[in-house]
Motif scaffolding. Structure first.
Motif, mmCIF file in Angstrom:
data_model
loop_
_atom_site.group_PDB
_atom_site.id
_atom_site.type_symbol
_atom_site.label_atom_id
_atom_site.label_comp_id
_atom_site.label_asym_id
_atom_site.label_seq_id
_atom_site.Cartn_x
_atom_site.Cartn_y
_atom_site.Cartn_z
ATOM 1 N N PHE A 1 -3.799 -3.913 8.268
ATOM 2 C CA PHE A 1 -2.415 -3.505 8.087
ATOM 3 C C PHE A 1 -1.464 -4.692 8.196
ATOM 4 N N LYS A 2 -1.738 -5.562 9.187
ATOM 5 C CA LYS A 2 -0.858 -6.712 9.407
ATOM 6 C C LYS A 2 -1.108 -7.845 8.406
ATOM 7 N N GLY A 3 -2.184 -7.719 7.624
ATOM 8 C CA GLY A 3 -2.473 -8.764 6.645
ATOM 9 C C GLY A 3 -3.235 -9.936 7.243
ATOM 10 N N GLU A 4 -3.847 -9.714 8.418
ATOM 11 C CA GLU A 4 -4.636 -10.783 9.024
ATOM 12 C C GLU A 4 -6.080 -10.326 9.158
ATOM 13 N N TYR A 5 -6.754 -10.242 7.984
ATOM 14 C CA TYR A 5 -8.113 -9.686 8.020
ATOM 15 C C TYR A 5 -9.070 -10.593 7.271
ATOM 16 N N SER A 6 -10.337 -10.481 7.650
ATOM 17 C CA SER A 6 -11.375 -11.280 6.996
ATOM 18 C C SER A 6 -11.964 -10.494 5.832
ATOM 19 N N ARG A 7 -12.850 -11.137 5.103
ATOM 20 C CA ARG A 7 -13.512 -10.448 3.999
ATOM 21 C C ARG A 7 -14.375 -9.321 4.536
ATOM 22 N N LYS A 8 -15.007 -9.579 5.690
ATOM 23 C CA LYS A 8 -15.847 -8.560 6.311
ATOM 24 C C LYS A 8 -14.994 -7.331 6.655
ATOM 25 N N ASP A 9 -13.792 -7.597 7.221
ATOM 26 C CA ASP A 9 -12.872 -6.499 7.540
ATOM 27 C C ASP A 9 -12.540 -5.696 6.283
ATOM 28 N N PHE A 10 -12.229 -6.422 5.211
ATOM 29 C CA PHE A 10 -11.838 -5.753 3.971
ATOM 30 C C PHE A 10 -12.954 -4.837 3.478
ATOM 31 N N LEU A 11 -14.195 -5.349 3.489
ATOM 32 C CA LEU A 11 -15.304 -4.549 2.975
ATOM 33 C C LEU A 11 -15.517 -3.299 3.840
ATOM 34 N N THR A 12 -15.319 -3.457 5.157
ATOM 35 C CA THR A 12 -15.446 -2.293 6.042
ATOM 36 C C THR A 12 -14.369 -1.254 5.704
ATOM 37 N N ILE A 13 -13.116 -1.720 5.607
ATOM 38 C CA ILE A 13 -12.005 -0.814 5.292
ATOM 39 C C ILE A 13 -12.259 -0.081 3.977
ATOM 40 N N LYS A 14 -12.692 -0.858 2.979
ATOM 41 C CA LYS A 14 -12.903 -0.289 1.654
ATOM 42 C C LYS A 14 -13.945 0.831 1.725
ATOM 43 N N MET B 1 -18.283 7.585 14.243
ATOM 44 C CA MET B 1 -18.181 6.434 13.342
ATOM 45 C C MET B 1 -18.052 5.173 14.187
ATOM 46 N N ASP B 2 -18.892 4.198 13.924
ATOM 47 C CA ASP B 2 -18.818 2.948 14.698
ATOM 48 C C ASP B 2 -17.804 2.028 14.028
ATOM 49 N N PHE B 3 -16.559 2.501 14.025
ATOM 50 C CA PHE B 3 -15.523 1.759 13.334
ATOM 51 C C PHE B 3 -14.405 1.459 14.311
ATOM 52 N N ASN B 4 -14.142 0.194 14.473
ATOM 53 C CA ASN B 4 -13.148 -0.225 15.439
ATOM 54 C C ASN B 4 -11.738 -0.141 14.833
ATOM 55 N N PRO B 5 -10.848 0.661 15.435
ATOM 56 C CA PRO B 5 -9.497 0.794 14.863
ATOM 57 C C PRO B 5 -8.765 -0.543 14.786
ATOM 58 N N GLU B 6 -9.206 -1.510 15.610
ATOM 59 C CA GLU B 6 -8.603 -2.846 15.557
ATOM 60 C C GLU B 6 -8.649 -3.407 14.128
ATOM 61 N N ILE B 7 -9.760 -3.129 13.428
ATOM 62 C CA ILE B 7 -9.920 -3.642 12.058
ATOM 63 C C ILE B 7 -8.810 -3.095 11.173
ATOM 64 N N LEU C 1 -4.519 7.531 0.166
ATOM 65 C CA LEU C 1 -5.910 7.454 -0.295
ATOM 66 C C LEU C 1 -5.967 7.247 -1.799
ATOM 67 N N GLU C 2 -5.172 8.030 -2.523
ATOM 68 C CA GLU C 2 -5.175 7.979 -3.985
ATOM 69 C C GLU C 2 -4.756 6.594 -4.496
ATOM 70 N N PHE C 3 -3.637 6.081 -3.956
ATOM 71 C CA PHE C 3 -3.135 4.775 -4.394
ATOM 72 C C PHE C 3 -4.094 3.658 -3.987
ATOM 73 N N VAL D 1 -14.776 2.617 4.319
ATOM 74 C CA VAL D 1 -14.264 3.764 5.075
ATOM 75 C C VAL D 1 -13.338 4.619 4.203
ATOM 76 N N PHE D 2 -12.479 3.946 3.428
ATOM 77 C CA PHE D 2 -11.557 4.680 2.561
ATOM 78 C C PHE D 2 -12.292 5.434 1.461
ATOM 79 N N GLU D 3 -13.441 4.927 1.075
ATOM 80 C CA GLU D 3 -14.107 5.527 -0.080
ATOM 81 C C GLU D 3 -15.125 6.601 0.282
ATOM 82 N N LYS D 4 -15.497 6.688 1.578
ATOM 83 C CA LYS D 4 -16.514 7.688 1.938
ATOM 84 C C LYS D 4 -15.875 9.021 2.273
#
Lengths: 346, 206
Positions: free
Chosen positions: A12-25, A1-7, B98-100, A27-30
Motif C-alpha cells: 500500500f505504501k509503495g515500499e514492496y519487493s518483487r516477492k511481496d508483489f507476487l504474494t499480493i497478486k 492463510m499464512d499471509f502477513n498483513p504487513e506485506i 478487486l475488479e480494477f 492473494v488477490f486472484e485466489k
C-alpha cells in the motif's frame, strides 16, 4: 492463510519487493481467499479513516459524477416543480405571454438580415478537403456533414455530423467552436480531430497541437485537452474520460491511411463500412472480443479483409449484390463469421 | 472520577456526528443532491487515496471513486440511514478494488515480463529491491527507447504479436524484428545496470 498483513501495508505504501508483489497478486486472484482478504482490507479501511490525508482535492471527480447523474436528476426536479400552485400560475400566465408575443410579432415585421449557412457533405467512401471563410482548413471524412455560416459574424461556429480534422486559423478575438450532437469544442487556433457519427454511441475529440476546451451541450466545461490527449464521451451513459494517445494515429486518415490501433471488431467493421461505402455484418458475437492493429494505404476492401482474416480466426464472404429499383447496384455487402477450425491457432 | 466526566462529552460528540450523518443519509435517500455532495466531500478524497494505494494508478483510483459514488447515487432508494455509511462505502468499494486490480494487472502484465527478461532475480533482489520504483524506472526506460525499438517491443510483449507477423505488418524481415527486440532488451538491461538498481535496494531489514 499464512499471509502477513504487513506485506499488504508495505504494498500500500509503495515500499514492496518483487516477492511481496507476487504474494499480493496471488492473494488477490485466489477466489478461496476472498473472504479473508475482505476482512484484511476492511480493517485497513477503518484504520485508514483515522489517518491524515495529503493536500489537494478531488472535486473534478464530483464534477464528472454530476455530469452523469444530471439528466436523471433534472427529470426528478421537473416532476416535483409542477405543484398545484404552479399549474394555476401557468394557466393564468399563458394568455399573457401569447398577447405579448402577438404584439411583438406585428411590431417587428421589418426585414432582418438572416445569416446564411453553407453545408459540405462528404459522400460515403470519399474524403474531402475544405477551406472555411476565415482561412481554417481541414478534411471531412466519409459520410460526414459540416455546416458553417457563409460570413463568420458572431464568432466562428460550425456544426459537425461525422468525422473531421480541423487546422484552425489563429484568431484570439474570435474563438472557433465545433458543435456536435453532445459536445462543444472551443479553440483559438489548433489542429484537432472530432469524431461524432450519429449512429455510434460515442463522441471523440483528439488534439494534435495547441489547446482546446470541451463543453457538454448543456454548457458545462468538461475538460481542457493538451496535445496527444483524447476525450471520449459515451453518449449512452454520458460518462467521459481523458486519455493519453498518439494523435498522429487519429489524423492519418487525412493522408489516405486507414489505421487501426487496438480497435474492436465492431469499430473496425464500422470504419471499414464508411471508408469503402460497404456494409459489413458480423455474424458471430464471439468475434466482438477480438481487437485489431493494422495500417492500410490504398488497399481494396478484399485485401483488407484478407489480412484481417490472417490475424484473427475469421472468414469473410461477399454477398451477391442486389439491384435497386432503378437498376443500379446496391452497396457491397460482406459477412464476417468465426472460423471455428482455426480457433486453436489464436 | 474526572474520566467519568470527560467520557460522556466524547460520547455526546460522537452521537452528534452520527445524527448529522443519519440526517444526510435520509436526505440522500430522498434524492437530495446537496446531501450527496456533502458525503462525497467527507469521504471521496479518503476513498481515492485508499484505492490509489492498491491500484497504483491515478486514473484507476479516480475511475473507482466515480463508479462507487455513482452506484451510491443510483442505489439511494435502498440506503439504510441507521447503518454506518463508512461500512456501506467499503462494501461497494471492495468489489471495485478487486475488479480494477485484476484489470490493471492484466494490462500491465508486460511490464513484469520485460523486467523478468532484463534482470536475473536472486534471492536478494527478489526480497530487497523496491519493486514499485523498478516498475516506474522500466516504464521511463521504455518511453526513452528509439521509436522503432519501442514499437516492436510493445507489439511483441504487450500485444503478444508473433515475430513473423510483426515483420509482415512493418514490411521488414523477421530477422530485423528480432534484432530490434534484442537491442531493446539490451538497452533496458543497460539502463537497469548494477549500480543503478542498487539504489533501489531497501536497507530497512538489515
Amino acid at each position: 492463510m499464512d499471509f502477513n498483513p504487513e506485506i499488504l501495508y508495505r504494498f500500500f505504501k509503495g515500499e514492496y519487493s518483487r516477492k511481496d508483489f507476487l504474494t499480493i497478486k496471488s492473494v488477490f486472484e485466489k477466489p478461496e481467499l476472498k473472504e479473508e482478504l475482505k476482512t484484511l482490507l476492511q480493517n485497513h479501511w477503518s484504520d485508514f479513516n483515522n489517518e491524515p490525508l495529503p493536500k489537494g482535492n478531488v472535486d473534478h471527480i464530483l464534477r464528472k459524477i454530476h455530469h452523469q447523474i444530471q439528466p436523471e436528476d433534472n427529470q426528478v426536479k421537473s416532476n416535483r416543480f409542477i405543484t398545484a400552485f404552479q399549474r394555476i400560475a401557468a394557466i393564468l400566465i399563458i394568455p399573457l405571454i401569447l398577447t405579448f408575443l402577438a404584439v411583438f410579432y406585428f411590431q417587428t415585421k421589418s426585414p432582418t438580415v438572416e445569416v446564411a449557412f453553407a453545408e459540405i457533405q462528404c459522400p460515403m467512401g470519399v474524403r474531402t478537403k475544405f477551406v472555411l471563410p476565415d482561412g481554417t482548413t481541414g478534411f471531412l471524412n466519409s459520410g460526414s456533414t459540416l455546416e458553417y455560416p457563409v460570413i463568420f459574424t458572431n464568432g466562428r461556429n460550425v456544426t459537425l455530423k461525422g468525422e473531421a480534422y480541423f487546422d484552425v486559423k489563429h484568431d484570439e478575438d474570435h474563438p472557433f467552436t465545433v458543435n456536435t450532437q453532445n459536445l462543444t469544442t472551443r479553440v483559438l487556433g489548433t489542429q484537432f480531430n472530432v469524431i461524432a457519427y450519429e449512429n455510434e454511441n460515442s463522441e471523440e475529440i483528439i488534439l494534435k497541437e495547441g489547446k482546446v476546451e470541451v463543453y457538454s451541450n448543456r454548457g458545462e466545461k468538461l475538460e481542457i485537452l493538451q496535445p496527444n490527449q483524447k476525450l471520449v464521451l459515451n453518449t449512452q451513459t454520458r460518462q467521459y474520460n481523458k486519455n493519453q494517445v498518439e494523435a498522429y494515429q487519429y489524423v492519418s486518415w487525412t493522408e489516405g491511411k486507414l489505421v487501426f490501433r487496438n480497435e474492436s471488431m465492431q469499430q473496425v467493421a464500422n470504419r471499414l463500412g464508411r471508408w469503402y461505402n460497404a456494409e459489413i455484418e458480423i455474424r458471430d458475437p464471439e468475434l466482438l472480443k477480438y481487437a485489431f492493429r493494422a495500417t492500410f494505404i490504398d488497399e481494396p476492401i478484399e485485401e483488407v479483409l484478407k489480412l484481417l482474416a490472417k490475424t484473427a480466426p475469421l472468414n469473410y464472404k461477399e454477398q451477391i449484390r442486389e439491384t435497386t429499383k432503378d437498376n443500379t447496384y446496391a452497396k457491397r455487402k460482406f459477412t464476417v463469421s468465426l472460423d471455428r477450425k482455426r480457433l486453436d491457432a489464436f | 472520577m474526572s474520566c467519568k466526566l470527560i467520557n460522556p462529552t466524547i460520547e455526546f460528540l460522537r452521537d452528534k456526528n452520527e445524527i448529522a450523518e443519519k440526517n444526510l443519509l435520509s436526505a440522500l435517500k430522498n434524492g437530495d443532491v446537496k446531501a450527496f455532495d456533502q458525503l462525497f466531500t467527507e469521504y471521496g478524497k479518503r476513498l481515492y487515496h485508499f484505492a490509489y494505494g492498491y491500484l497504483k494508478s491515478r486514473e484507476d483510483a479516480e475511475g473507482l471513486v466515480q463508479e462507487v459514488f455513482l452506484k451510491i447515487w443510483k442505489n439511494r432508494d435502498n440506503l439504510n440511514p441507521d447503518l454506518s455509511f463508512k461500512a456501506y462505502l467499503f462494501k461497494i468499494a471492495y468489489h471495485y478494488i478487486l475488479e480494477f486490480f485484476e484489470k490493471s494487472n492484466r494490462e500491465k502484465a508486460y511490464h513484469h515480463l520485460i523486467i523478468e527478461e532484463a534482470i536475473v532475480f536472486t534471492d536478494e533482489t527478489n526480497e530487497r529491491l523496491n519493486y514499485q520504483m523498478l516498475l516506474q524506472k522500466v516504464e521511463i526506460l521504455i518511453q526513452k527507447l528509439p521509436s522503432r525499438q519501442k514499437e516492436i517491443l510493445l507489439k511483441r510483449k504487450k500485444e503478444g504479436i508473433p515475430i513473423r507477423e510483426i515483420a509482415e505488418q512493418l514490411g521488414i524481415s523477421p530477422k530485423t524484428v528480432e534484432n530490434h527486440l534484442t537491442e531493446a532488451i539490451k538497452n533496458l538491461k543497460n539502463g537497469l545496470g548494477k549500480e543503478d538498481i542498487s539504489v533501489l535496494l531497501f536497507f530497512l531489514f538489515f
